[in-house]
Enzyme design. Sequence first.
Site, PDB file in Angstrom:
ATOM      1  N   ASP A   1       6.405   7.113  -8.697  1.00  0.00           N
ATOM      2  CA  ASP A   1       6.069   7.109  -9.363  1.00  0.00           C
ATOM      3  C   ASP A   1       6.494   7.456 -11.260  1.00  0.00           C
ATOM      4  O   ASP A   1       6.284   8.114 -11.501  1.00  0.00           O
ATOM      5  CB  ASP A   1       4.385   8.055  -9.426  1.00  0.00           C
TER       6      ASP A   1
ATOM      7  N   ASP B   1       1.605  -1.192  -6.608  1.00  0.00           N
ATOM      8  CA  ASP B   1       2.109  -0.794  -7.679  1.00  0.00           C
ATOM      9  C   ASP B   1       3.506   0.268  -8.386  1.00  0.00           C
ATOM     10  O   ASP B   1       3.616  -0.517  -9.262  1.00  0.00           O
ATOM     11  CB  ASP B   1       1.543   0.923  -7.518  1.00  0.00           C
TER      12      ASP B   1
END
Length: 396
Positions: free
Chosen positions: A116, A175
């Site tokens: 992330d 994602d």
Amino acid sequence: MKFFSQFILTFSIFITINTFGQKKEMRKLIADNFAFADSQYHYLINAGLPLDEMPQSFNYTTNKVTGYERTWWCTGFYPGNLLYIYQQTKDESLLPEIRRTLKVIQPNENYTGNHDLGFMMFCSFGNAISILKDASYKKILFQSATSLSSRFRPHIPAIQSWNKSKNFNCPVIIDNMMNLELLEWVSQHGGDRKFAEIALQHANTTMKNHFRSNYSSFHVVDYDTSNGTVLQKKTWQGYADSSSWARGQGWGLYGFTMMYRFTKNKKFLEQARHIAHYILNNPKLPIDKIPYWDFSDPKIPNVPRDASAGALIASALLELGQYTSGKEKSNYVTNAEIMLQSLSSPGYRSKLGSNGGFLLMHSTGALPFNSEVDVPLIYADYYFLEALIRYKNWYL
């Protein structure tokens, strides 16, 4: 479970025939939203969170803002939101909080615990470079790209999202497309070209393995790292392994549109077009264009919406409109307009001083875990503000 006011049940879409009138209305909508955001985020700044946490959501039971420490995947969105608001309002009273929060999350440049880094560092420091014109942050993004690339698994080839667990061997989630922006940006701003190559390989692998024939997306694809064999295709946050999780569709749409921006590779543009077609022509997409949390939930319409998915998709459609023309472009922009009008309405936008200081209501984080259901989410605000800016910059 009541997710919406009567306003939403009777929602009617604003339509104007006159283009000038439409632009005037959108200018007002955007200006009003940023004035509101400036006031509302001052409530969030004073929410009383520990100084080492970034705001994430609001707990209606305790009437308190919830936050997470710096390695939580969402911690870049709060400074990103402050930067967007500062850019549009020139409210210099936001600058101390912007600088403080950037300092808090800066150590993430060396974080390798998950995929992330793009969310954490590009949504924050990437915006700080472009909005504050502070080149000193550039080296932080370079180091962040190095850290993210450490999770690249060449035998797949893709960036491993989460670490190995009892559930997955080498999971890659849809994602992860969003984090490729960090790698591409660094490569195009003096960094190692290997980062762009990693992004390219990851996007190709995702396009090959994550999508069904109708261009809906699996959430998680699990791999054998030794030879790249797909072990399983699952969901973690969606309704079912075979379902179409709304925010996942948004991640894919945004990610492939963004990859076309950097590479000009037409196969990425075509992938984005196909995903957009799936979303916009889905019979389960409501009239206000804000998706239910999963397009495949059999209990629709008696299920939560996801304002974060609506904001994300709106922002992606506005960029996709930049690379298309004619009726196709108009379709993308018109649908994004409707989404922004919906999100700006009393059915989704908070009242001043309420909702913990967040802008939007009715987002869904992870319904299968009963986590962050029908609440504000920091990244819903981020993509809402980004979409407003994109509309202002590109279509007014």
